[in-house]
Design a protein around this motif. Structure first.
Motif, PDB file in Angstrom:
ATOM      1  N   LEU A   4      13.555  57.765 -52.891  1.00 59.29           N
ATOM      2  CA  LEU A   4      14.624  57.022 -52.227  1.00 59.29           C
ATOM      3  C   LEU A   4      15.877  57.110 -52.973  1.00 59.29           C
ATOM      4  O   LEU A   4      15.746  57.082 -54.112  1.00 59.29           O
ATOM      5  CB  LEU A   4      14.226  55.826 -51.838  1.00 59.29           C
ATOM      6  CG  LEU A   4      13.443  55.452 -50.547  1.00 59.29           C
ATOM      7  CD1 LEU A   4      12.267  54.569 -50.833  1.00 59.29           C
ATOM      8  CD2 LEU A   4      14.260  54.851 -49.579  1.00 59.29           C
ATOM      9  N   ARG A   5      16.936  57.610 -52.553  1.00 55.09           N
ATOM     10  CA  ARG A   5      18.318  57.806 -53.255  1.00 55.09           C
ATOM     11  C   ARG A   5      19.270  57.125 -52.619  1.00 55.09           C
ATOM     12  O   ARG A   5      19.423  57.037 -51.424  1.00 55.09           O
ATOM     13  CB  ARG A   5      18.305  59.319 -53.419  1.00 55.09           C
ATOM     14  CG  ARG A   5      17.418  60.349 -54.084  1.00 55.09           C
ATOM     15  CD  ARG A   5      18.116  61.617 -54.412  1.00 55.09           C
ATOM     16  NE  ARG A   5      17.279  62.444 -55.092  1.00 55.09           N
ATOM     17  CZ  ARG A   5      17.505  63.482 -55.580  1.00 55.09           C
ATOM     18  NH1 ARG A   5      18.766  64.119 -55.277  1.00 55.09           N
ATOM     19  NH2 ARG A   5      16.742  64.199 -56.297  1.00 55.09           N
ATOM     20  N   HIS A   6      20.237  56.435 -53.327  1.00 58.95           N
ATOM     21  CA  HIS A   6      21.310  55.644 -52.871  1.00 58.95           C
ATOM     22  C   HIS A   6      22.713  56.325 -52.999  1.00 58.95           C
ATOM     23  O   HIS A   6      23.028  56.878 -54.052  1.00 58.95           O
ATOM     24  CB  HIS A   6      21.481  54.217 -53.674  1.00 58.95           C
ATOM     25  CG  HIS A   6      22.267  53.119 -53.031  1.00 58.95           C
ATOM     26  ND1 HIS A   6      23.457  52.944 -53.520  1.00 58.95           N
ATOM     27  CD2 HIS A   6      21.899  52.555 -51.707  1.00 58.95           C
ATOM     28  CE1 HIS A   6      24.078  51.945 -52.535  1.00 58.95           C
ATOM     29  NE2 HIS A   6      23.145  51.713 -51.732  1.00 58.95           N
ATOM     30  N   TYR A  92      24.050  57.174 -59.760  1.00 58.78           N
ATOM     31  CA  TYR A  92      23.125  56.854 -58.689  1.00 58.78           C
ATOM     32  C   TYR A  92      22.079  56.164 -59.140  1.00 58.78           C
ATOM     33  O   TYR A  92      21.812  55.633 -60.281  1.00 58.78           O
ATOM     34  CB  TYR A  92      22.756  58.388 -58.358  1.00 58.78           C
ATOM     35  CG  TYR A  92      23.840  59.504 -58.277  1.00 58.78           C
ATOM     36  CD1 TYR A  92      24.771  59.472 -57.093  1.00 58.78           C
ATOM     37  CD2 TYR A  92      23.851  60.623 -59.014  1.00 58.78           C
ATOM     38  CE1 TYR A  92      25.831  60.154 -56.887  1.00 58.78           C
ATOM     39  CE2 TYR A  92      24.775  61.485 -58.609  1.00 58.78           C
ATOM     40  CZ  TYR A  92      26.119  61.268 -57.630  1.00 58.78           C
ATOM     41  OH  TYR A  92      26.782  62.384 -57.521  1.00 58.78           O
ATOM     42  N   ASP A  93      21.156  55.591 -57.695  1.00 60.99           N
ATOM     43  CA  ASP A  93      20.366  54.896 -58.119  1.00 60.99           C
ATOM     44  C   ASP A  93      19.128  55.396 -57.175  1.00 60.99           C
ATOM     45  O   ASP A  93      19.216  56.089 -56.261  1.00 60.99           O
ATOM     46  CB  ASP A  93      20.499  53.566 -57.536  1.00 60.99           C
ATOM     47  CG  ASP A  93      21.183  52.895 -58.167  1.00 60.99           C
ATOM     48  OD1 ASP A  93      21.359  52.257 -59.131  1.00 60.99           O
ATOM     49  OD2 ASP A  93      22.673  53.008 -57.586  1.00 60.99           O
ATOM     50  N   ARG A  94      17.946  55.434 -57.665  1.00 57.06           N
ATOM     51  CA  ARG A  94      16.891  56.089 -57.048  1.00 57.06           C
ATOM     52  C   ARG A  94      15.357  54.985 -57.185  1.00 57.06           C
ATOM     53  O   ARG A  94      15.423  54.436 -58.004  1.00 57.06           O
ATOM     54  CB  ARG A  94      16.307  57.505 -57.608  1.00 57.06           C
ATOM     55  CG  ARG A  94      16.156  57.688 -58.985  1.00 57.06           C
ATOM     56  CD  ARG A  94      14.791  57.404 -59.622  1.00 57.06           C
ATOM     57  NE  ARG A  94      13.873  58.266 -58.795  1.00 57.06           N
ATOM     58  CZ  ARG A  94      12.579  58.167 -58.686  1.00 57.06           C
ATOM     59  NH1 ARG A  94      11.799  56.995 -59.274  1.00 57.06           N
ATOM     60  NH2 ARG A  94      11.731  58.937 -58.322  1.00 57.06           N
TER      61      ARG A  94
END
Lengths: 339, 339
Positions: A4-6, A92-94
């Motif tokens: 999942l990536r934001h 980024y966030d994952r």
């Protein structure tokens, strides 16, 4: 493992599920039709090709036959085993693509349309929905459990055997989050449920009503994004579909059958998406001890949305989120009422 | 008159443009292909069938031939004449569908693909984009001017002659609003542009870069919603595309040609949407005297997005806003770099 990536600009999560995917040359250019497979793994007698059966319900009408089955999705967008491993990657966030992805086979009959199902059988489908939702909500890694049905190739159905999907996600999806925020915001000021207010106005305005029974109102939403959209709202306030009793599921089956039958007759078996919006997994979101969930039982109201896929989503809609609908909801409702 | 309606749950405006629409029996059921029209109103020699020509630019290379034209859309989603008449309707909100809807004919040649255009010609297309944007922004009823190109039927193009659309809206579309909010939020805390930060990280990470020149970086976004999505970002901070000078438009034409050429070769002429995200009409939004627009010149950064339409938007995406992408952006970028 899916991921999942934001997106920090659009403020939404995306599932990157490469294992599920095709290779580059498989994409083609969108010009060729999808070939029709000759073998159906969901048909009676082909059980050996099912990965495993999570739940099987016998027919109430023919007790020696199965009626509904829940099986794992062979190409899951999210996987059930492992830790989330939330991480920042610069801006980024994952996290790992942890979740559940099940298929609900709605009938042993390959050609059974939902609108033509026997009321007993469709009620059993909704009973399995309720059961899978309740069961997956025991896992506090899952913030939300989404139930959807795609009918027809243009609506994204890859197999024509009637089936739905249940997807449990470790994040609150953007659309659900927006609905919850709108409901909460309305309640804070008015101490009324926004959906109950809509129900009252739709009943009063009357011109967008499609069908109704003692427990549900079905109407074309005032700001429908596409032609012949229908929302089905329970008349009695309830935030959580999984708490519905048997008689309410039977009444829901009745109105869903009614609405889908009208769409089928008026639009000649259109492709459609049907989905349920219900409360997030409260055990999961409340474990966060963040503010905002205190009034959820009062402010949110579960409902079913049906979107016939009659128009294409072009660049304007993709680029702006502003939909152009060529059919007034009042016109659509009038056609469906007489359909 | 088209109408704009607000959805109080999804918090977004929708355009209801019935006059543009088809009648119920015209919807079919999505199974039949669209018939190919034999007459093209955009081709050279068919000027009498154009409603009227807003702007015509002569070819730089063949000065006795026209190269780019802007004309009114024959089926406008929004109409230019009239007042907005904003009104509440109980829990709902509406206004008249006031705006502009123009078509930019990119070439006199019916079969000209954008990736194969002469650099001089494509630069002229971007010059007309800039001019129409600047011109429509003089009207303070219009909060935003959206520029889009749909290529291929699956991407929503209804005519195959190469053309783009310019749509001026009296509301800030939801996606633009979200982008502006993210940019503003980032700037408030960091006094840096979020897009400049992304540019730096993409240049450093390198694995998602598709192409670059002295003025632009083209990359597959970290959280791409669909396979082979590409964003093109100017290296020098600028909030407003309409302020771009001629040399920058030529450089933009160069990288757009490059990226579209790679998509064309790797994916065999895929359907795609291309759109520009630029600053809202500051003359219009600042006339509101509401807070939030003070830092827009510093916090927002215009860019171009290209979305090949290779996957279907099914019920899960519609119902949740959570996209499932079967191709890692790093994989897509690698294909495109070598394509």
């Amino acid at each position: 493992m899916p991921e999942l990536r934001h997106d920090p600009i659009l403020r939404q999560w995306v599932i990157i599920a490469e294992e599920r995917g095709r290779r580059t040359h498989d994409f083609g250019n969108g010009h060729e039709p999808t070939p029709t497979p000759t073998f159906c793994p969901f048909c009676e007698g082909n059980e050996t090709r099912l990965p495993n059966i999570i739940r099987e319900v016998k027919s109430k009408r023919e007790p020696n036959r199965w009626q509904v089955r829940a099986v794992p999705n062979k190409f899951p967008a999210l996987k059930i085993e492992g830790g989330l491993e939330r991480k920042g990657r610069g801006i980024y966030d994952r996290m790992n693509g942890i979740g559940a992805h099940e298929v609900i086979i709605e009938s042993p009959d390959h050609h059974q349309k939902m609108c033509d199902m026997h009321l007993d059988d469709l009620t059993q489908v909704f009973e399995v929905y309720r059961e899978r939702l309740a069961d997956l909500s025991k896992d506090t890694r899952f913030r939300y459990v989404q139930l959807i049905k795609n009918h027809g190739e243009a609506a994204g159905a890859s197999l024509s055997h009637p089936h739905s999907q249940v997807i449990a996600t470790p994040v609150l999806p953007a659309v659900i989050d927006t609905e919850l925020q709108s409901a909460r915001h309305h309640f804070r000021f008015k101490e009324r449920c926004i959906f109950c207010d809509i129900l009252e106005q739709e009943q009063h305005d009357a011109e967008r009503i499609v069908a109704q029974n003692g427990d549900f109102l079905a109407y074309c939403p005032y700001a429908s994004r596409s032609p012949f959209e229908v929302t089905i709202l329970p008349r009695t306030h309830s935030h959580d579909f999984a708490q519905s009793e048997g008689w309410l599921l039977r009444s829901l089956a009745e109105i869903v059958k009614d609405v889908l039958g009208r769409l089928d007759r008026v639009l000649n078996d259109p492709p459609f998406n049907l989905f349920l919006h219900t409360a997030p997994n409260l055990k999961s979101v409340r474990s966060l001890r963040v503010a905002g969930w205190e009034t959820l039982e009062y402010d949110f109201h579960w409902h079913v949305e049906i979107i016939p896929r009659l128009t294409k989503i072009a660049g304007f809609e993709w680029g702006t989120g502003l939909y152009i609908n060529p059919t007034k909801p009042e016109t659509a409702a009038e056609f469906l009422r007489s359909g």
